[in-house]
Structures are given as C-alpha cells and as structure tokens.
Design an enzyme around this catalytic site. Structure first.
Site, PDB file in Angstrom:
ATOM      1  N   ASN A 222       0.966  -1.193  -0.119  1.00 27.77           N
ATOM      2  CA  ASN A 222      -0.086  -0.192   0.034  1.00 27.77           C
ATOM      3  C   ASN A 222       0.751   1.220   0.069  1.00 27.77           C
ATOM      4  OD1 ASN A 222      -1.954   2.096   0.461  1.00 27.77           O
ATOM      5  ND2 ASN A 222      -2.412   1.593   2.583  1.00 27.77           N
TER       6      ASN A 222
ATOM      7  N   HIS B 171      -9.455   1.158   5.060  1.00 25.66           N
ATOM      8  CA  HIS B 171      -7.886   1.326   5.808  1.00 25.66           C
ATOM      9  C   HIS B 171      -8.226   2.264   6.977  1.00 25.66           C
ATOM     10  CE1 HIS B 171      -3.809   2.499   6.581  1.00 25.66           C
ATOM     11  NE2 HIS B 171      -3.462   1.201   5.898  1.00 25.66           N
TER      12      HIS B 171
ATOM     13  N   GLU C  27      -4.963  -4.926  10.695  1.00 24.45           N
ATOM     14  CA  GLU C  27      -4.122  -3.831  10.907  1.00 24.45           C
ATOM     15  C   GLU C  27      -4.201  -3.236  12.122  1.00 24.45           C
ATOM     16  OE1 GLU C  27      -1.796  -2.028   7.087  1.00 24.45           O
ATOM     17  OE2 GLU C  27      -3.995  -1.356   7.326  1.00 24.45           O
TER      18      GLU C  27
ATOM     19  N   GLU D  83      -6.811   4.503   7.865  1.00 17.51           N
ATOM     20  CA  GLU D  83      -6.381   6.096   7.752  1.00 17.51           C
ATOM     21  C   GLU D  83      -7.728   6.483   6.920  1.00 17.51           C
ATOM     22  OE1 GLU D  83      -1.680   5.037   7.527  1.00 17.51           O
ATOM     23  OE2 GLU D  83      -2.858   5.436   5.513  1.00 17.51           O
TER      24      GLU D  83
ATOM     25  N   GLY E  56       3.172   2.195  10.831  1.00 20.56           N
ATOM     26  CA  GLY E  56       4.084   3.333  10.539  1.00 20.56           C
ATOM     27  C   GLY E  56       4.706   3.711  12.123  1.00 20.56           C
TER      28      GLY E  56
ATOM     29  N   SER F 130       3.867  -2.368  10.286  1.00 21.24           N
ATOM     30  CA  SER F 130       5.193  -2.014  10.346  1.00 21.24           C
ATOM     31  C   SER F 130       5.747  -3.385  10.160  1.00 21.24           C
ATOM     32  CB  SER F 130       5.567  -1.711  11.941  1.00 21.24           C
ATOM     33  OG  SER F 130       5.080  -0.321  12.176  1.00 21.24           O
TER      34      SER F 130
ATOM     35  N   GLY G  14       2.915  -1.177   4.334  1.00 24.94           N
ATOM     36  CA  GLY G  14       3.049   0.378   3.943  1.00 24.94           C
ATOM     37  C   GLY G  14       4.372   0.788   3.467  1.00 24.94           C
ATOM     38  N   GLY G  15       5.008   1.509   4.376  1.00 19.88           N
ATOM     39  CA  GLY G  15       6.367   2.218   4.078  1.00 19.88           C
ATOM     40  C   GLY G  15       7.252   1.092   3.394  1.00 19.88           C
TER      41      GLY G  15
ATOM     42  N   LYS H  99      -0.003   4.251  -0.200  1.00 17.64           N
ATOM     43  CA  LYS H  99      -0.583   5.449   0.302  1.00 17.64           C
ATOM     44  C   LYS H  99      -0.437   6.624  -0.641  1.00 17.64           C
ATOM     45  CE  LYS H  99      -0.169   3.083   4.882  1.00 17.64           C
ATOM     46  NZ  LYS H  99       0.087   3.317   6.267  1.00 17.64           N
TER      47      LYS H  99
END
Length: 250
Positions: A11, A97, A167, A99, A173, A212, A233-234, A13
C-alpha cells in the site's frame, strides 16, 4: 499459511510520482522468485494505476487501488469509481483502511458499500480491520474487530473476491508490532468469524497482517497460523524491502 496461497500486497498510500516507475521496474525484475510462492500486488495512488498496470503486463506483479466510491458514476467530484479503477487495470481495491476510517470518518456501512462496489467491478476487495491503542489497552480488541467484520463484510464473500487485512492501528508506521501470540489470537478470531458466517468458504479467505511489516520481522509474522500474507505500508515503497518481505514466505 497452510493450504492458502499467500498474498503480499503493498500500500503506497499518498506516495509516488511518475518517476516511481523505476522502483516498480526493479520489483518486476525481482518478482520471479517470490511469485513462485505468493501472489504479489502493489497499490499505488490512483494517478499511477493506469501506467503501472501497463508496466506489469507479462510479469507476475499485479496492480490494485487504495479506495473507491460506492457508486459506479455520478456527480461526485474528486472521487473514483471501482469501474474506473478496473478500466485502468486494477485487480483489487483496499477498502476501510484505518487511515480512511480516521481521516474521512468512514463507517463500517460505507466500507461494506465500497467492498460491494469492488465486487460489482469484478475486483477483489481487501477489507481492513483493526483496533486503536486505547481499544487494545481497554481489552476491546476482539470486540472491535468483530464489530468491524460484521459491519464491513458484505454477504456472498468468497476466497476469490475477498481478502481481510488485520492492521492494529497503533502498529501502523510506528515501528511497533504485536507479538506473534497477539497476532495469532486476532487472526484465529477472524478465521472463526469468517467460517461461522461463510462456512467452508470462510476457511479459504486469506487474512493478511499489516502494521510495521519489514524484512526483519516478515518471516516470523508470516509463520503465525492464519496469517496468509502481509499488507505492507512504507516498506513497499522500496523494491528491495518489498521483495525481501515477499521472499520471506515459507
């Protein structure tokens, strides 16, 4: 992950420009090995879906999207329908999600409508659930996740049209991750909920862990029972990290 082909989904984002195609190119180049054991999906921002979907043609990598509007078309300025995303080459859509739930006030009912929209466009719905730190501290994790599952998943779910992603909001994150036992407890609960509602089909719906996930902890997390892959994610923004996580599939 016994019996279910894992899914490793990235993802991105609100990250990525046209220049990010070079990173995608590295993912495509390195996808052959990991794709023997897992399905690989990248969900870039909507501005890149068309270009990325074209770029992955002939490779085992697939492209998804991060959100959609419940309606197929209409007077909804700034929104994108599932049909538009399918037309651009997406094969899946992340919905619900945390967020989106936090930043845009999305309810379980709206998430359910978006999942139904993904199905309407013949796309896989990746439905996200998870608790906040306060909810976990209050011992409400399973209550919250159970409520989200009940409200966010449409009737008629199958292993072909639905993926569930757990999640924990407090792990996204932050660099913090639940213990393998924590993950096992929640994923086992989700599996029970899926099988109770969707019978045998519920045993075949993949459940991803997200929050994470990185190369250093991927193997341990994906060895947990009922963890059928990861929503990253990241770490999915870098080809080396994404491929390392995908390569951690047993």
């Amino acid at each position: 992950m016994t019996g279910l082909r894992p899914l490793i989904a990235g993802n991105w984002k609100m990250n990525g420009l046209k220049a990010s195609a070079s990173e995608l190119g590295q993912m495509i180049a390195g996808a052959g090995g990991p794709a023997q054991k897992a399905d690989l999906l990248i969900c870039p921002p909507a501005t890149l879906v068309l270009a990325f979907a074209g770029a992955v043609q002939g490779s085992p990598l697939r492209i998804g999207a991060q959100d959609c509007h419940p309606n197929p078309s209409g007077a909804h300025t700034g929104d994108t329908s599932a049909e538009m995303l399918a037309d651009s080459g997406a094969t899946a859509i992340i919905v619900g999600h945390s967020e989106r739930r936090a930043d845009h006030g999305e309810t379980d009912a709206l998430v359910r409508q978006k999942a139904e929209a993904a199905w309407r466009a013949a796309l896989i719905a990746i439905v996200c659930v998870g608790e906040t730190q306060d909810q976990r501290d209050a011992g409400q994790t399973l209550e919250v996740v159970g409520r989200q599952l009940a409200g966010s998943l449409p009737d008629g779910a199958t292993a072909a049209n639905l993926v569930v992603a757990y999640e924990p909001v407090w792990a996204i994150g932050t660099g913090r991750t639940p213990t393998p036992k924590d993950v096992q407890d929640v994923h086992g609960f989700i599996r029970d909920q899926l099988t109770q509602r969707f019978s045998g089909e519920g045993a075949r719906i993949r459940i991803l862990y997200g929050g994470s996930v990185k190369p250093s902890n991927a193997a341990e997390l994906m060895a947990v029972p009922n963890v059928n892959g990861a929503l990253i994610g990241g770490a999915s923004l870098k080809a080396t990290d994404f491929l390392a996580i995908a390569g951690a599939v047993a």
